[in-house]
Design an enzyme around this catalytic site. Sequence first.
Site, PDB file in Angstrom:
ATOM      1  N   LYS A  20       0.060 -11.099   0.568  1.00 45.26           N
ATOM      2  CA  LYS A  20       0.755 -10.101  -0.248  1.00 45.26           C
ATOM      3  C   LYS A  20       2.240 -10.018   0.098  1.00 45.26           C
ATOM      4  CE  LYS A  20      -2.742  -8.743  -2.754  1.00 45.26           C
ATOM      5  NZ  LYS A  20      -2.738  -8.920  -4.210  1.00 45.26           N
TER       6      LYS A  20
ATOM      7  N   SER B 189       1.115  -6.807  -5.532  1.00 53.04           N
ATOM      8  CA  SER B 189       1.054  -6.936  -4.082  1.00 53.04           C
ATOM      9  C   SER B 189       0.181  -5.800  -3.571  1.00 53.04           C
ATOM     10  CB  SER B 189       2.462  -6.907  -3.473  1.00 53.04           C
ATOM     11  OG  SER B 189       2.414  -7.029  -2.072  1.00 53.04           O
TER      12      SER B 189
ATOM     13  N   TYR C 149      -4.698 -11.369   4.491  1.00 51.76           N
ATOM     14  CA  TYR C 149      -4.492 -10.643   3.234  1.00 51.76           C
ATOM     15  C   TYR C 149      -3.054 -10.136   3.172  1.00 51.76           C
ATOM     16  CZ  TYR C 149      -4.981  -7.119  -0.443  1.00 51.76           C
ATOM     17  OH  TYR C 149      -4.823  -6.364  -1.587  1.00 51.76           O
TER      18      TYR C 149
END
Length: 268
Positions: free
Chosen positions: A160, A142, A156
């Site tokens: 994650k 992550s 993004y």
Amino acid sequence: MAERPPHAIITGGSSGIGLACAQELAKNGFAVTLIARNTQRLAQAADQIRAVAPAASIIMASVDVNDYAKLQQAIADAVAQHGPVQWAIACAGICEPGKFLDQPIAEHAAQLQTNTLGTLNFAHLVAPGMIAGEGGHLILFSSVAGLVGLYGYASYGASKFAIHGLAEALMVELAPKICVSLVCPDDTDTPQLAYERARRPAVTSEIAGHTSQSAEHVARVTIAGAKAGKFLITMGGRSLLISVLRGILAPVSRRYHKSIISRLDAKS
């Protein structure tokens, strides 16, 4: 007959943290399978691994983690040659920083597809063989951006955060045969980071700062943490603080973002 070396398979293994993990494991006697899209970079990565582990057995597979069928075949081929997977590291990912409304929907979708679904594809394909065999370690990457929302990293960060949820579920579902670890590094000196910094909005650049850690450091901490059975692996410093205090830090982070935006707006 000589005993086979343990087998590690790594997505995103042609550069950055994935390559550093491959080098670290190869130095410790692992056979490594590298999965990435770029054939030339894979060949260069193999050379870099042999520079630190001359006797290492290396398989390279030019595959996109979004292509489930081809990824399945690549993993099957690697297992046929190197034996069952003991370590599976999902490191493949992309990042396209930018303001949410300024980015085309295709950029948002690509990050969610590669980072989240690509990681899920990999875990879904390697876990059955690991459970049927002797088990091992499944490591999902992550980011600090998967712990707290950051300006300029909407999709993004979402990708994650999703990996965090996936890892928590798998930690329970795959136990005790597979030890699942979730790694949340801060900025790391990789080709991806250089690309990101050139594209970050000014607010994001100020929040992130200009410091970074080496990919080799991240790899060493990751592998040591996984061996120790840790679920959440951070690199210390900011990532550790955020992981411990994220429930408290979320509103603080939002106020910090707003103060930077106001200051930069006043200058413009």
